[in-house]
Scaffold this active site. Structure first.
Site, PDB file in Angstrom:
ATOM      1  N   SER A  29       0.853  -1.193   0.000  1.00 22.94           N
ATOM      2  CA  SER A  29       0.000   0.000   0.000  1.00 22.94           C
ATOM      3  C   SER A  29       0.887   1.241   0.000  1.00 22.94           C
ATOM      4  O   SER A  29       2.045   1.207   0.425  1.00 22.94           O
ATOM      5  CB  SER A  29      -0.927   0.000   1.214  1.00 22.94           C
ATOM      6  OG  SER A  29      -0.229   0.451   2.359  1.00 22.94           O
ATOM      7  N   LYS A  99       0.053   0.099  15.008  1.00 23.72           N
ATOM      8  CA  LYS A  99      -1.364  -0.155  15.258  1.00 23.72           C
ATOM      9  C   LYS A  99      -1.851  -1.474  14.657  1.00 23.72           C
ATOM     10  O   LYS A  99      -2.753  -2.113  15.201  1.00 23.72           O
ATOM     11  CB  LYS A  99      -2.144   1.006  14.627  1.00 23.72           C
ATOM     12  CG  LYS A  99      -3.601   0.995  14.857  1.00 23.72           C
ATOM     13  CD  LYS A  99      -4.191   2.316  14.500  1.00 23.72           C
ATOM     14  CE  LYS A  99      -4.444   2.446  13.014  1.00 23.72           C
ATOM     15  NZ  LYS A  99      -5.307   3.632  12.757  1.00 23.72           N
ATOM     16  N   ASP A 100      -1.274  -1.884  13.541  1.00 22.16           N
ATOM     17  CA  ASP A 100      -1.716  -3.102  12.850  1.00 22.16           C
ATOM     18  C   ASP A 100      -0.983  -4.355  13.323  1.00 22.16           C
ATOM     19  O   ASP A 100      -1.256  -5.454  12.841  1.00 22.16           O
ATOM     20  CB  ASP A 100      -1.515  -2.960  11.330  1.00 22.16           C
ATOM     21  CG  ASP A 100      -2.352  -1.832  10.747  1.00 22.16           C
ATOM     22  OD1 ASP A 100      -3.446  -1.579  11.282  1.00 22.16           O
ATOM     23  OD2 ASP A 100      -1.905  -1.203   9.772  1.00 22.16           O
ATOM     24  N   ARG A 150     -13.819   1.281  17.743  1.00 19.51           N
ATOM     25  CA  ARG A 150     -13.356   2.251  18.740  1.00 19.51           C
ATOM     26  C   ARG A 150     -13.852   3.657  18.417  1.00 19.51           C
ATOM     27  O   ARG A 150     -14.416   4.353  19.270  1.00 19.51           O
ATOM     28  CB  ARG A 150     -11.823   2.231  18.787  1.00 19.51           C
ATOM     29  CG  ARG A 150     -11.177   3.289  19.638  1.00 19.51           C
ATOM     30  CD  ARG A 150      -9.654   3.257  19.466  1.00 19.51           C
ATOM     31  NE  ARG A 150      -9.253   3.430  18.077  1.00 19.51           N
ATOM     32  CZ  ARG A 150      -9.168   4.612  17.466  1.00 19.51           C
ATOM     33  NH1 ARG A 150      -9.420   5.721  18.122  1.00 19.51           N
ATOM     34  NH2 ARG A 150      -8.817   4.690  16.200  1.00 19.51           N
ATOM     35  N   ARG A 151     -13.664   4.080  17.160  1.00 18.72           N
ATOM     36  CA  ARG A 151     -14.126   5.416  16.764  1.00 18.72           C
ATOM     37  C   ARG A 151     -15.650   5.483  16.835  1.00 18.72           C
ATOM     38  O   ARG A 151     -16.227   6.451  17.312  1.00 18.72           O
ATOM     39  CB  ARG A 151     -13.643   5.728  15.338  1.00 18.72           C
ATOM     40  CG  ARG A 151     -12.134   5.935  15.271  1.00 18.72           C
ATOM     41  CD  ARG A 151     -11.592   5.937  13.841  1.00 18.72           C
ATOM     42  NE  ARG A 151     -10.139   6.123  13.839  1.00 18.72           N
ATOM     43  CZ  ARG A 151      -9.341   5.753  12.835  1.00 18.72           C
ATOM     44  NH1 ARG A 151      -9.848   5.169  11.770  1.00 18.72           N
ATOM     45  NH2 ARG A 151      -8.048   5.966  12.912  1.00 18.72           N
ATOM     46  N   ARG A 168     -14.163   1.514   3.476  1.00 21.07           N
ATOM     47  CA  ARG A 168     -12.959   0.710   3.341  1.00 21.07           C
ATOM     48  C   ARG A 168     -12.132   1.217   2.176  1.00 21.07           C
ATOM     49  O   ARG A 168     -12.497   2.138   1.486  1.00 21.07           O
ATOM     50  CB  ARG A 168     -13.292  -0.773   3.109  1.00 21.07           C
ATOM     51  CG  ARG A 168     -13.676  -1.559   4.338  1.00 21.07           C
ATOM     52  CD  ARG A 168     -12.568  -1.884   5.341  1.00 21.07           C
ATOM     53  NE  ARG A 168     -11.205  -1.887   4.883  1.00 21.07           N
ATOM     54  CZ  ARG A 168     -10.447  -2.940   4.746  1.00 21.07           C
ATOM     55  NH1 ARG A 168     -10.931  -4.129   4.951  1.00 21.07           N
ATOM     56  NH2 ARG A 168      -9.197  -2.822   4.399  1.00 21.07           N
ATOM     57  N   GLY A 169     -11.012   0.546   1.956  1.00 18.26           N
ATOM     58  CA  GLY A 169     -10.108   0.936   0.876  1.00 18.26           C
ATOM     59  C   GLY A 169      -8.960   1.744   1.453  1.00 18.26           C
ATOM     60  O   GLY A 169      -8.946   2.075   2.642  1.00 18.26           O
ATOM     61  N   ARG A 174     -10.799   6.275   0.077  1.00 17.59           N
ATOM     62  CA  ARG A 174     -11.745   6.805   1.068  1.00 17.59           C
ATOM     63  C   ARG A 174     -12.002   8.286   0.843  1.00 17.59           C
ATOM     64  O   ARG A 174     -13.146   8.743   0.910  1.00 17.59           O
ATOM     65  CB  ARG A 174     -11.194   6.604   2.486  1.00 17.59           C
ATOM     66  CG  ARG A 174     -11.109   5.155   2.887  1.00 17.59           C
ATOM     67  CD  ARG A 174     -10.722   5.042   4.339  1.00 17.59           C
ATOM     68  NE  ARG A 174     -10.223   3.708   4.634  1.00 17.59           N
ATOM     69  CZ  ARG A 174     -10.092   3.227   5.853  1.00 17.59           C
ATOM     70  NH1 ARG A 174     -10.417   3.958   6.892  1.00 17.59           N
ATOM     71  NH2 ARG A 174      -9.638   2.020   6.045  1.00 17.59           N
ATOM     72  N   CYS A 261     -11.009 -11.091  21.282  1.00 17.88           N
ATOM     73  CA  CYS A 261     -12.226 -10.597  20.645  1.00 17.88           C
ATOM     74  C   CYS A 261     -12.063  -9.110  20.391  1.00 17.88           C
ATOM     75  O   CYS A 261     -11.284  -8.439  21.042  1.00 17.88           O
ATOM     76  CB  CYS A 261     -13.400 -10.827  21.586  1.00 17.88           C
ATOM     77  SG  CYS A 261     -14.952 -10.245  20.923  1.00 17.88           S
TER      78      CYS A 261
HETATM   79  N1  LIG Z   1      -6.223   0.750  10.064  1.00 15.78           N
HETATM   80  C1  LIG Z   1      -5.397   1.037   8.956  1.00 15.78           C
HETATM   81  C2  LIG Z   1      -4.306   1.996   9.291  1.00 15.78           C
HETATM   82  N2  LIG Z   1      -3.145   1.557   9.821  1.00 15.78           N
HETATM   83  C3  LIG Z   1      -2.355   2.660  10.078  1.00 15.78           C
HETATM   84  C4  LIG Z   1      -3.047   3.793   9.696  1.00 15.78           C
HETATM   85  C5  LIG Z   1      -2.584   5.188   9.807  1.00 15.78           C
HETATM   86  C6  LIG Z   1      -1.210   5.402  10.384  1.00 15.78           C
HETATM   87  C7  LIG Z   1      -1.070   5.094  11.838  1.00 15.78           C
HETATM   88  O1  LIG Z   1      -2.067   5.047  12.588  1.00 15.78           O
HETATM   89  O2  LIG Z   1       0.071   4.892  12.266  1.00 15.78           O
HETATM   90  C8  LIG Z   1      -4.284   3.388   9.170  1.00 15.78           C
HETATM   91  C9  LIG Z   1      -5.342   4.246   8.586  1.00 15.78           C
HETATM   92  C10 LIG Z   1      -6.287   4.868   9.596  1.00 15.78           C
HETATM   93  O3  LIG Z   1      -6.567   4.293  10.655  1.00 15.78           O
HETATM   94  O4  LIG Z   1      -6.817   5.963   9.315  1.00 15.78           O
END
Ligand SMILES: NCc1[nH]cc(CCC(=O)O)c1CC(=O)O
Length: 344
Positions: A29, A99-100, A150-151, A168-169, A174, A261
């Site tokens: 990406s 975060k991922d 969460r948001r 998504r995308g 987006r 979960c």
């Molecule tokens: N979930 C996907 C993702 N993974 C990291 C980011 C943005 C960069 C970051 O949080 O470090 C994003 C996009 C988003 O949540 O808007």
């Protein structure tokens, strides 16, 4: 940790001289590549005589872009393929949005370093017809795009008059959907927008009082083999210790709470001298009940702080929320539960 550092001391003479190419695994990406090329350039600067190569690959998460993220869970969706490459030694390290990266890593792999964090806040991005509006002034019924529970839960808690819709995308896709009028506004990570040069689309940085950010948001985590002191030493040059302490606390909090979960969980951390403050939040899916508390202590005990805060929240009602979500999932299956929450 001290033991490893001693090992580094007498290993280090060899590292600058070795000729072996170091291979960096990355998703394809645009955001992943911007981040990976940044890491490559930084490492090249620190080790000018070494060669750093980028290996791109698709992950499962990249292949199912039309499915709302909340519906497919988050267990290593964006990381597994990269991890396989490191374990079979066709790559030496992988760059992730922290975060991922799941809080429990596969046997043999570790978080080698955490880079300096961008602003970890979420951002409001609006369609041009709302150019003057903030979250507080968007009209009732405004359609807000987000695929994060969460948001969703936190914004529903404060703004029950909005309509929430999956999106998504990648970030470009987006934004195109937003501009085409499919949404009145989107919530995206400020860090991702900045890294992709869309900083000018950040309409409002969402304050922690309204929405706590995701664990690790805004930082990069670099994963490598546990038994690879050479790579570990190289990665130490990119370690940003204050960010690392903050993220260790956040990740310990999540690890301790998340019984396998998906639950709306948010955090905020600050460092003041030697002290770290962690704010944590667990919410019911509908945003009706939201449990939050704060803990402060020595930054070097970051992980313990995260665990302690998780236990505190559990005793203040978070356990009930977690039990309810687990029971729902048990009864209806995760997919149905998430469908109902994100399609309204
Ligand atoms: N979930 C996907 C993702 N993974 C990291 C980011 C943005 C960069 C970051 O949080 O470090 C994003 C996009 C988003 O949540 O808007």
């Amino acid at each position: 940790m001290r033991k490893i550092n001693n090992r580094f001391l007498y290993m280090s003479a060899n590292i600058a001289n070795s000729t072996q190419t170091i291979r960096i695994a990355s998703r394809k990406s645009q955001l992943a590549l911007v981040q990976t090329y940044w890491v490559q350039a930084q490492l090249q600067k620190h080790f000018p005589d070494r060669t750093f190569e980028v290996e791109m690959m698709s992950t499962q998460g990249d292949k199912i872009l039309d499915v709302p993220l909340a519906k497919i869970g988050d267990k290593g969706l964006f990381t597994k393929e990269l991890e396989v490459k490191i374990l079979d030694r066709s790559a030496d390290l992988a760059v992730h949005s922290l975060k991922d990266l799941p809080t429990n890593l596969p046997e043999g792999l570790m978080l080698g370093c955490v880079t300096e964090r961008e602003n970890p806040a979420d951002a409001l991005v609006v369609n041009a017809k709302h150019a003057g509006a903030q979250l507080e002034t968007l009209p009732p019924g405004a359609v807000i795009g987000t695929s994060s529970l969460r948001r969703l839960a936190q914004l529903r808690h404060h703004f029950p008059h909005f309509v929430f819709k999956d999106v998504r995308g990648n970030v470009n896709t987006r934004l195109a959907k937003l501009d085409a009028g499919e949404y009145d506004a989107l919530i995206l990570a400020a860090a991702g927008l900045q890294r992709l040069d869309f900083g000018d689309r950040i309409h409002q940085l969402i304050p922690a009082e309204l929405s706590l950010h995701a664990v690790g948001q805004g930082a990069l985590g670099i994963e490598c083999r546990t038994e690879d002191p050479e790579i570990l030493e190289i990665l130490q040059t990119l370690q940003h210790q204050p960010t690392a302490y903050r993220c260790y606390a956040e990740r310990a909090f999540l690890r301790e709470l998340e019984g396998g979960c998906q639950v709306p969980i948010g955090v905020n951390t600050t460092i003041d001298g030697d002290n770290l403050t962690l704010v944590g939040m667990v919410s019911s899916l509908d945003g009706q009940r939201l449990v939050t508390d704060t803990i402060t202590g020595a930054a070097i005990n970051a992980e313990q702080l995260g665990k302690d805060l998780a236990h505190r929240l559990r005793s203040q009602g978070a356990q009930t929320i977690l039990d309810e979500i687990f029971a729902l999932v048990e009864r209806d299956g995760l997919k149905k539960v998430l469908d109902e929450q994100t399609n309204s």
